[in-house]
Scaffold this motif. Sequence first.
Motif, mmCIF file in Angstrom:
data_model
loop_
_atom_site.group_PDB
_atom_site.id
_atom_site.type_symbol
_atom_site.label_atom_id
_atom_site.label_comp_id
_atom_site.label_asym_id
_atom_site.label_seq_id
_atom_site.Cartn_x
_atom_site.Cartn_y
_atom_site.Cartn_z
ATOM 1 N N HIS A 290 0.801 -1.217 0.000
ATOM 2 C CA HIS A 290 0.000 0.000 0.000
ATOM 3 C C HIS A 290 0.837 1.271 0.000
ATOM 4 O O HIS A 290 0.302 2.369 -0.073
ATOM 5 C CB HIS A 290 -0.924 0.005 1.228
ATOM 6 N N CYS B 227 4.432 0.446 8.443
ATOM 7 C CA CYS B 227 3.104 0.258 7.838
ATOM 8 C C CYS B 227 2.366 1.583 7.681
ATOM 9 O O CYS B 227 1.862 1.906 6.610
ATOM 10 C CB CYS B 227 2.288 -0.705 8.698
ATOM 11 N N LYS C 204 -0.460 2.588 8.627
ATOM 12 C CA LYS C 204 -1.912 2.591 8.470
ATOM 13 C C LYS C 204 -2.552 3.169 9.730
ATOM 14 O O LYS C 204 -2.041 2.991 10.838
ATOM 15 C CB LYS C 204 -2.423 1.170 8.236
ATOM 16 N N LEU D 29 -0.741 5.703 13.959
ATOM 17 C CA LEU D 29 -0.292 5.000 12.769
ATOM 18 C C LEU D 29 0.451 3.744 13.176
ATOM 19 O O LEU D 29 1.224 3.743 14.145
ATOM 20 C CB LEU D 29 0.611 5.899 11.924
ATOM 21 N N CYS D 30 0.258 2.687 12.402
ATOM 22 C CA CYS D 30 0.914 1.399 12.691
ATOM 23 C C CYS D 30 2.414 1.549 12.466
ATOM 24 O O CYS D 30 2.856 1.872 11.356
ATOM 25 C CB CYS D 30 0.334 0.302 11.798
ATOM 26 N N CYS E 107 5.985 -3.222 7.113
ATOM 27 C CA CYS E 107 4.863 -3.514 6.218
ATOM 28 C C CYS E 107 4.562 -5.016 6.227
ATOM 29 O O CYS E 107 5.464 -5.850 6.113
ATOM 30 C CB CYS E 107 5.200 -3.038 4.816
ATOM 31 N N ASP F 145 1.867 -6.349 4.270
ATOM 32 C CA ASP F 145 0.893 -6.622 3.219
ATOM 33 C C ASP F 145 1.195 -7.916 2.474
ATOM 34 O O ASP F 145 0.302 -8.528 1.890
ATOM 35 C CB ASP F 145 0.867 -5.461 2.216
ATOM 36 N N CYS G 267 -2.966 -5.440 11.375
ATOM 37 C CA CYS G 267 -2.039 -4.643 12.162
ATOM 38 C C CYS G 267 -2.076 -5.115 13.610
ATOM 39 O O CYS G 267 -3.147 -5.443 14.153
ATOM 40 C CB CYS G 267 -2.391 -3.161 12.086
#
Length: 824
Positions: free
Chosen positions: A483, A504, A506, A513-514, A518, A520, A551
């Motif tokens: 992402h 991440c 997110k 935020l995470c 990452c 994904d 997450c």
Amino acid sequence: LSSQKKFDEIKKANQAAAKKLVEDQFSSSSEDDDEDAEIKQGKILAKTFTIYTSQTDGDASELERTRQYMNEAFQSGAMTCLICIASVKRNQAVWSCCGCFCIFHLVCIQKWAKDSLFLVSSPLTDDDFGKKDYPWPCPKCRFEYKRSETPSRYYCYCGKVENPTLDPWLVPHSCGQICEREFKPSCGHKCLLLCHPGPCPPCPKMVTTTCHCKKAKPVPRRCSAKEWSCRLPCGRTLLCGQHTCENSCHAGDCQPCPRVSKQRCICGRQTAERLCASPQWQCDQVCGKPLPCGNHTCEQVCHAGPCGDCPRSGKRSCPCEKSKFTLPCTEDVPTCGDSCDKVLECGIHKCSQRCHRGPCEICRQEVEKQCRCGKHTKRMPCHKPYLCETKCTKIRDCQKHQCRRKCCPGNCPPCDQVCGRTLGCRNHKCPSGCHRGSCNPCPETVDVKCNCGKTVIKVPCGRERTIKPPKCKQLCSRPPTCHHSTQEKHYCHFGRCPPCRQPCQKALTCGHLCPVSCHDEALVKQAGVHQSAGPWEQPSEPAFIRTALPCPPCQVPIPVECLGQHEVSPLPCHSANPYSCKRFCGRLLDCQNHTCMKECHHVTKLSGSADGKKVGPECSQCEEECTKPRPSGCPHRCVLPCHPGDCPSCLQMLKIKCHCKLSILYIECLKLTCADLAEKELLTSCKNQCPKELPCGHRCKEVCHSGSCPLNCSQKVKLRCLCKRLKKEIQCSKIQEGQVSLECDALCKEMKRKASEIKEAEAKAAIEEEKRRQQAELEAFENRLKGRRKNKRRKDEVEVEQSSWQKYKNLIMLPVFGVAVVMV
């Protein structure tokens, strides 16, 4: 059963071969091997360049071209023989071209030279071939070598050692000695590198040379760059003769003068601005000056000098040049009327017309003509060529195709067809004309690119399938598969990109935020995907799939205060709730002396209390005694329970000892604690004489007191001299201070002298006695060595008369020792 067994053996062999191929091509340790090879290669290159760089103070900028050839020598597959399109290995005999420095197998270049000489000698006779030493060319650069220069032995690059030994710590095909080849262009020096492939670098020696214009003083410079410019104006006079060269110091001739000046043409009629570099110029006007004949004018365009005589004056010939006439310049020369007789274009017949002006006509006479090949004849005009329709059937020099040219005279031209045979690269066909022998190596080079195509290495055509792609230093430009808008920076590669390691970022449900990497495309093991059909089926390795993981819980630290408001601790966001810190409550109780000892708990704020640290109904009640500090010196406790404010005064009696520790006194605690230092001194004194002894040994004369006793002792003591014979009464304090001393008189000194003489006499007697004892022991030892037997007869006793000192020494020594002891 036998066929099944054979099938299984073949299957195992094929699997082993395939596994070995995969390991060789795509093994995970290849990068480590490449790194080790690069380290080893770097050490060899540094060793090869050491002597050169020591001359240049470590500057290796001029060695890039040589370094490229040496890197190709180390790189697997980069050194390719263009004749056989195979890799040149370390243990194979090679030959290097001195023009392009390309390396070939020795056997291949020998065959190439032999075939080239054969192609040259085939159309010639043995006599013609022996008259000239025909050359053979290099397959790559076409540099020509004589037939006598055909290589027959394997030498190193510098040509010193024949059949150089294979050394893993040297450049392949190198002898390891200093090159010592002369530089090109020759400067008198020799190459300082170790035996190496490729061209020698520029000469690093230092020479003293001056600049191009010879104005500057000579300076030391590198031999390869000894031509230098001082950057001052040249100052040499230009070809125009008017100006000097304004360019900075340069090599060679000066450039043409760039200035513009007004110059006249050659005839002097016109003036124009022109470059000084081309002062001579012609205008477009015809001269027009009258000639000496007075009838004509000069028809030449702008010229210098006189016009000359009239071109129509003197004797002039008729057009056929058979008759000459002397006529005025105003009259034209007439024709003579004779036949022209000029040779026509055919070169055989002559012009049959009368003398005429202008060119002659074409030859129209009919003759018997033979065609070019000589097989047919025909009568036709002389000016027309005769070519028959017969095609030549001779074989051309390629020994494959017929000439097929109409009316060929016998000198058939070389074959004009394309060879078209497939070259050794298996990709292209020979573009040369049809020829005999083997075709030239494929001249094409193929670009072997990395995945992104920015890093390219050129390899001979046909080797692109076996050469590993180059290592690219460019960053991978593939779009991210997660992402993130951009992916992590990593070098260009083949296959899938490495997993994304970026945070991440997110947005979680809490708003943060995470922060983890990452996830994904995380690799997750698949369990229970394949079920074995039975016990005979071997379990397969678990399959991994790429999937997006959720997450993790938010771990952002949130400052949270404990229940009792003692501390603020950072807790993970997902579990950020009020907590007990496990400390004591610590709130001040109503007694104002103690704190709540309960574990950290929630406290209800009372109405009207602005302070958040006030005690609440949940806190404990104080049940202890008063523990407030008493006045200094008071050992008693407060009789009241724990209370706020000051404690009442202490009225108890104290039982203490006086300063001299001999009497016991009873004093009120309040008096003692409230008294100052002087009053305490009086209260704690028993009013008796101090029993302590002074350092001198006498008793203190003061009343019972604290601290140390005074040192001024007034007691009378007796003072003696050193020998203790004289004595005198003096105050003790003066003796302690060292103010008074009693010296010995003459009689004391005389007694000391006599005592010392007696000691010396005793020491001498003791030494003599020791010598006699040692002499007796020596004699006894000698008698034992001689083996004498003891005589049973008794020896006569020899009485030795004692000396006067031995008789009376005891009577003399006793008084002397007594006096010495008293003096001490």
